[in-house]
Motif scaffolding. Structure first.
Motif, short mmCIF file in Angstrom:
data_model
loop_
_atom_site.label_atom_id
_atom_site.label_comp_id
_atom_site.label_asym_id
_atom_site.label_seq_id
_atom_site.Cartn_x
_atom_site.Cartn_y
_atom_site.Cartn_z
N ASP A 1 -0.87 -6.05 12.34
CA ASP A 1 -1.73 -4.92 11.70
C ASP A 1 -2.60 -5.99 11.11
O ASP A 1 -2.69 -6.54 9.95
CB ASP A 1 -1.32 -4.28 10.63
CG ASP A 1 -1.45 -2.63 10.84
OD1 ASP A 1 -2.87 -2.45 11.46
OD2 ASP A 1 -0.85 -2.22 10.92
N GLY B 1 1.51 0.85 -3.68
CA GLY B 1 0.54 2.15 -4.20
C GLY B 1 -1.09 1.21 -4.11
O GLY B 1 -1.70 1.97 -4.58
N GLY C 1 -7.85 2.75 -9.88
CA GLY C 1 -8.85 2.01 -9.81
C GLY C 1 -9.44 0.24 -9.00
O GLY C 1 -8.52 -0.24 -8.77
N PRO C 2 -10.46 -0.04 -8.31
CA PRO C 2 -11.12 -0.88 -7.69
C PRO C 2 -10.68 -2.39 -8.45
O PRO C 2 -10.96 -1.83 -10.08
CB PRO C 2 -12.60 -0.54 -7.24
CG PRO C 2 -12.99 0.67 -7.79
CD PRO C 2 -11.60 1.63 -8.79
N ARG D 1 0.91 -1.56 0.16
CA ARG D 1 0.06 -0.25 -0.24
C ARG D 1 0.63 1.07 -0.10
O ARG D 1 0.58 2.52 -0.57
CB ARG D 1 -0.95 0.33 1.02
CG ARG D 1 -0.31 -0.33 2.83
CD ARG D 1 -1.22 -0.41 3.59
NE ARG D 1 -0.47 -0.02 4.76
CZ ARG D 1 -1.73 -0.18 6.63
NH1 ARG D 1 -2.84 -0.32 6.08
NH2 ARG D 1 -0.86 -0.02 7.56
N GLU D 2 2.41 1.44 0.66
CA GLU D 2 2.96 2.79 0.39
C GLU D 2 3.04 2.30 -0.89
O GLU D 2 3.68 1.75 -2.12
CB GLU D 2 4.52 1.82 1.41
CG GLU D 2 3.66 1.42 2.78
CD GLU D 2 4.17 3.47 3.67
OE1 GLU D 2 4.79 3.89 3.59
OE2 GLU D 2 3.14 3.28 4.79
N ALA E 1 -4.72 -3.55 -0.58
CA ALA E 1 -5.62 -4.34 -0.40
C ALA E 1 -6.56 -3.99 0.99
O ALA E 1 -6.81 -3.63 1.82
CB ALA E 1 -5.22 -6.06 0.17
N LEU E 2 -7.58 -4.05 0.34
CA LEU E 2 -8.62 -3.12 1.16
C LEU E 2 -10.13 -4.58 2.15
O LEU E 2 -10.22 -4.42 3.87
CB LEU E 2 -9.96 -2.61 0.31
CG LEU E 2 -9.83 -1.73 -0.43
CD1 LEU E 2 -10.67 -1.29 -1.32
CD2 LEU E 2 -9.60 -0.65 0.50
N VAL F 1 -7.49 -1.75 -3.85
CA VAL F 1 -7.57 -0.57 -4.54
C VAL F 1 -6.04 -0.11 -5.01
O VAL F 1 -5.37 -0.20 -4.17
CB VAL F 1 -8.39 0.58 -4.32
CG1 VAL F 1 -7.94 1.16 -2.67
CG2 VAL F 1 -8.67 2.00 -5.49
N GLY F 2 -6.50 0.54 -6.01
CA GLY F 2 -5.01 1.88 -6.03
C GLY F 2 -4.89 3.17 -7.30
O GLY F 2 -6.60 3.33 -7.64
N THR G 1 0.96 -8.49 6.39
CA THR G 1 0.96 -7.12 6.99
C THR G 1 1.58 -6.48 7.69
O THR G 1 0.99 -4.87 8.00
CB THR G 1 -0.97 -7.13 7.31
OG1 THR G 1 -1.30 -7.92 7.99
CG2 THR G 1 -0.99 -7.41 6.00
N GLU H 1 -6.23 -6.09 10.58
CA GLU H 1 -7.25 -6.10 10.01
C GLU H 1 -8.05 -6.69 9.24
O GLU H 1 -8.59 -7.46 8.77
CB GLU H 1 -7.39 -4.31 10.21
CG GLU H 1 -8.95 -4.35 8.69
CD GLU H 1 -9.07 -2.91 8.12
OE1 GLU H 1 -7.69 -1.76 8.74
OE2 GLU H 1 -9.50 -2.42 7.93
N ARG I 1 -8.51 -10.37 10.74
CA ARG I 1 -9.71 -10.28 10.83
C ARG I 1 -11.43 -10.26 10.55
O ARG I 1 -11.88 -11.13 10.26
CB ARG I 1 -9.86 -9.35 12.09
CG ARG I 1 -9.04 -9.64 13.46
CD ARG I 1 -9.53 -8.95 14.60
NE ARG I 1 -10.51 -9.15 15.50
CZ ARG I 1 -11.11 -8.11 16.10
NH1 ARG I 1 -9.52 -7.01 16.51
NH2 ARG I 1 -11.74 -7.94 17.07
N ARG I 2 -10.59 -9.60 9.22
CA ARG I 2 -11.48 -9.25 8.64
C ARG I 2 -12.21 -11.10 7.22
O ARG I 2 -13.21 -10.64 6.95
CB ARG I 2 -11.56 -7.94 7.80
CG ARG I 2 -11.42 -7.16 8.09
CD ARG I 2 -11.97 -5.68 6.89
NE ARG I 2 -12.03 -4.35 7.41
CZ ARG I 2 -13.02 -3.82 7.95
NH1 ARG I 2 -14.21 -4.58 7.57
NH2 ARG I 2 -13.73 -2.88 8.75
#
Lengths: 476, 410
Positions: free
Chosen positions: B253, B84, B104-105, B38-39, B87-88, B100-101, B117, B255, B258-259
């Motif tokens: 991290d 960039g 686009g999604p 994501r960075e 992962a949502l 998303v980047g 993560t 999230e 867990r999701r």
């Protein structure tokens, strides 16, 4: 469009000066801005709108089901609920009608519920329902053991207080209101044709004055010779839990008010967090917005009973706000026709809900003080950026990203804030002047990491965006 | 319209664990191996650690140098690095992630997913430190990025909360940024960093270490003006400073884990895994500091490579192991990883942590009251926030039908 934070103030007199750019002051300015002939100044001591009580509250849109009948507050909350619901839908302020449950934990509280239902009915809330424990636990399976029943108030809603205040300010500024930030009012004198305000940035003249100074409304009122009320700041400390806690709660869980006082609430937020609080501490210091170890421990103890699993989640934010409580049971909204002055004092935690109704009421009172508002027009609608999880955020919109990839470039990962949103906020009509202001407009840095990942990158965008905007701001 | 793609292996996170897993997999011909980061740049936390202590004895590296080495290795092996891109969440069915980047999604379907993560430090809020909300409050992560990636001004006088390795790294970063370090503050009776490092800070740089002391309140409106500290004996004092850095106290991290509905370990707060990085969800592996916040980058990288081997077996059709027997710890131990015992997946060893200093500690491993293993750790004292290790040869003696395995100090 004019927003200033330094330099001299305009020397020509304004028709109306509104002192205090909280949710109430901004709503009043917005209402007055519907009259194109009026020159309006919105004067704020701090560096942003909504910096006092308006930024640190429980973010609830109240139906007014438990208001004391016959009070001005009861009427304005009820009317404000309707007005703000409609306004939010129109401007994109996130609102979720999650409903509230007043949960009874003992026989005394259980016995109080029918009376509260009857009171709600008298306040125009006819859709409340008494729930037995079975139905209550079906609705809230994570509720702690021992609840005996609840009163369901379907209309109670959650909303974004920052977007609300900012929407009002944005519309007012776009319609010609001058917003003067960092402009503390130090003294006020009557002149032949109005008021002479001595501020931290010089003198400001206005024919009519609205006192929406919140925690300082009594001070300003006394400067004009009135001994009507005294503000005793009531501190509310709150804990904001991680978004992963959001599935634990579906409604606003309210305490049942009893002789022993009010307990705390557990409520989802429109951003997808869970709120626990507030404390209620009467203080004297109007700057005492610090949290305390005792306050946070007490909240956690109460939260553990209401929603035990909540305590296992990480805390994302901790804050405290001061409510402008007075010795009176009602708002202190008073017109002083001889002084061309209206006091808007004692606006307590219901002020967010009532704000648009208060604004309409105050505008009416101003006319009674000799203000000729002239013709009225509808304001240009404003579309606010969505910060709410129940509505599509920019990163969830393929159309938006296709048109501008900056909306797909996330900077704040916890809150999924894109570079496009930060850029837009910095270029907005009421731009943030601090990172905190940027946070309230975009949620950047408001998430669970509190800047561990994104803090430096957000600061970099902020500083570069600000320096790009600076020359323009100086000329304004 | 949301685009849909398929890959063989999707790695989430381009830190040491994710990059090492991707390199191993790509090299072994696992097909299309894609790493999402994501960075804006790959490398993870080492990228922001502009100091030595990375790499190997024979090839010492700085953090950024190590990040580059791992990145190049993954790319050379043929893995695709997509920076960039965030992962949502998981799609409704299958091992499919929504991402998303700037493009686009899209949804990415994979035959195997490796979650890498990482971990972050708890910020001031999560530590429930009361007081005002002034500017000048950092975690080490934010501080290092501010100084090393953006060259931002920090402040003039800083207090560091914590006295472990990362705290001394924060003190170094503060000094490099031109700030005076007023003190390091730790609730524990001594520093939890190597003695050489602790002594150098105290003697060479004159940074006092306040032991048995906690930061109890932040002071100042607008900008931090000081922190109130309390010593174990009840004395309090205000340290005047415009900056405070909360160091250590890492949390995974988790999230995405867990999701995805993965079974979580209550001790580590990361996904529960066996010795080969299998989570409770078939096709989903986990590696690195998501599993144990935190171990050194080298440990995370080794684990990533190890997870890569397990992914290869999975792609070749190996059955997904049963959940296995949980491994738990008793106080004052805080957590242990890996924390599931399955017969097929013995780890190289376990890592664990204590919450308090333990002089001459002995660890006991029991199942249903039966002693499986007894191990003296030592010599000396086991400190909080420092790696403790436990070998895994006792796994052979675990009854797969029995109850949980408990590790305790008595």
């Amino acid at each position: 469009m004019t927003v200033t934070a330094d330099g001299p103030l305009p020397s020509t007199p304004y028709d109306v000066a509104v002192v205090g750019a909280g949710v109430v002051g901004c709503a009043v300015a917005r209402e007055l801005a519907r009259h194109p002939r009026l020159r309006i100044a919105l004067v704020e001591a701090q560096d942003d709108v909504g910096q006092g009580t308006s930024k640190a509250n429980t973010a609830i849109l109240h139906t007014g089901f438990d208001a004391t009948r016959g009070t001005l507050e009861a009427r304005l909350v009820r009317e404000g609920y309707q007005r703000l619901s409609a306004y939010a839908a129109e401007t994109g302020i996130p609102v979720e009608r999650v409903g509230a449950l007043l949960v009874a934990w003992d026989e005394e509280q259980l016995a109080a519920l029918p009376g509260l239902a009857a009171k709600a009915g008298r306040n125009g809330c006819h859709d409340t329902v008494l729930l037995g424990p079975g139905e209550l636990y079906a609705r809230e399976p994570h509720l702690g053991p021992g609840a005996l029943g609840a009163l369901h108030v379907p209309g109670e809603s959650i909303l974004c207080p920052w977007t609300t205040t900012l929407a009002y300010a944005t519309q007012a500024v776009r319609a010609g209101t001058d917003l003067h930030l960092d402009t503390p009012v130090r003294a006020v004198e009557r002149t032949a044709d109005g008021h002479r305000l001595t501020t931290g940035r010089g003198i400001l003249h206005a024919r009519h004055l609205v006192n929406a100074a919140g925690l300082h409304a009594d001070t300003l009122d006394r400067a004009l010779g009135h001994e009507d009320f005294t503000v005793t700041p009531r501190r509310g400390q709150l804990l904001v839990y991680d978004k992963l806690a959001r599935p634990l709660v579906r409604h606003i869980l309210l305490p049942v008010p009893t002789a022993l006082g009010k307990g705390v609430l557990v409520a989802p937020t429109v951003y997808g967090n869970v709120l626990l609080g507030p404390t209620a501490e009467d203080l004297h210091d109007r700057r005492a917005t610090e949290t305390t170890a005792d306050g946070l421990a007490a909240l956690r103890d109460q939260g553990r009973r209401i929603l035990p699993a909540l305590l296992d989640e990480e805390v994302t934010a901790v804050y405290a706000g001061l409510r402008a409580a007075t010795e009176h049971e009602d708002y202190r909204i008073t017109a002083h026709p001889g002084q061309a002055y209206v006091t808007v004092g004692g606006i307590r935690s219901t002020g967010l809900t009532a704000s648009l109704a208060i604004a309409a009421h105050v505008t009416g009172l101003l006319a009674g003080t000799g203000l000729d508002p002239g013709p009225v027009r509808e304001l240009e609608p404003v579309a606010m950026p969505n910060l709410g999880e129940a509505f599509p955020r920019p990163h969830q919109r393929p159309d938006l990203i296709a048109a501008d990839p900056e909306y797909g470039t996330l900077v704040c990962h916890c809150e999924r804030v894109s570079r496009g949103e930060i850029r837009d906020a910095l270029a907005g009509p009421v731009p943030p002047r601090t990172l905190e202001g940027l946070r309230r407009r975009t949620r950047a840095r408001a998430g669970r990491c509190q800047g561990f990942y994104c803090g430096a990158a957000v600061r970099d965008l902020f500083e570069r965006g600000r320096s790009a905007a600076e020359p323009k701001g100086d000329r304004a | 319209m949301t685009a849909a793609r398929r890959v063989d292996v999707l790695v989430v996170g381009a830190g040491p664990a994710g990059l090492a897993a991707a390199a191993r997999l790509a090299l072994a011909g696992a097909g299309r191996v894609e790493v999402l980061e994501r960075e804006a740049r790959p490398g993870g936390v080492p990228r922001t650690c502009a100091h030595g202590g990375f790499g190997t004895w024979t090839r010492p590296l700085t953090g950024p140098g190590y990040a580059r080495l791992l990145t190049e290795a993954a790319e050379r092996a043929g893995a695709t690095l997509r920076t960039g891109v965030t992962a949502l969440d998981w799609a409704a069915a299958g091992p499919v992630l929504t991402v998303v980047g700037p493009g686009g999604p899209e949804t990415v379907e994979a035959r195997a997913v490796v979650l890498a993560t990482g971990a972050r430090e708890r910020p001031r809020t999560a530590r429930l430190v009361p007081g005002t909300r002034p500017a000048g409050v950092y975690t080490t992560g934010e501080l290092q990025r501010a100084v090393h990636l953006f060259g931002q001004h920090i402040g003039t006088r800083a207090v560091v909360a914590g006295a472990e390795e990362v705290s001394y790294a924060a003190a170094g970063t503060l000094r490099a940024a031109g700030a005076e370090v007023v003190a390091l503050v730790t609730e524990h009776p001594s520093a939890q960093a190597g003695p050489a490092r602790a002594q150098a800070a105290r003697l060479r740089h004159g940074i006092p270490l306040l032991t048995g002391t906690t930061v109890t309140e932040l002071l100042g409106h607008g900008r931090l003006s000081g922190v109130r500290v309390r010593h174990r004996d009840g004395r309090t004092a205000v340290l005047a400073c415009d900056t405070v850095v909360f160091t250590g106290d890492f949390v995974p991290d988790h999230e995405l884990a867990r999701r995805g509905g993965l079974a979580m370990d209550p001790g580590t707060r990361g996904p529960a895994v066996d010795g080969s990085a299998h989570t409770s969800r078939p096709g989903v592996f986990a590696a690195g500091n998501l599993l144990h916040a935190v171990e050194p980058a080298g440990t995370a990288a080794r684990e990533g490579a190890r997870a890569g081997r397990a992914v290869l077996d999975h792609l070749a059709g190996a059955p997904w192991p049963d959940p296995g027997v949980p491994v738990v710890v008793s106080e004052p131990l805080r957590w242990i990883a890996p924390n599931r015992v399955t017969p097929a997946a013995r780890p190289g060893g376990h890592v664990l942590r204590t919450g308090v200093p333990l002089p001459h500690p002995v660890l006991y491993v029991r199942q249903d009251g039966r002693l499986l293993h007894r191990r003296r750790l030592g010599p000396g004292t086991a400190h909080p926030n420092r790696t403790l290790t436990l070998p895994a040869h006792w796994h052979d003696r675990v009854d797969p039908e029995g109850g949980e395995v408990r590790v305790s100090t008595d």
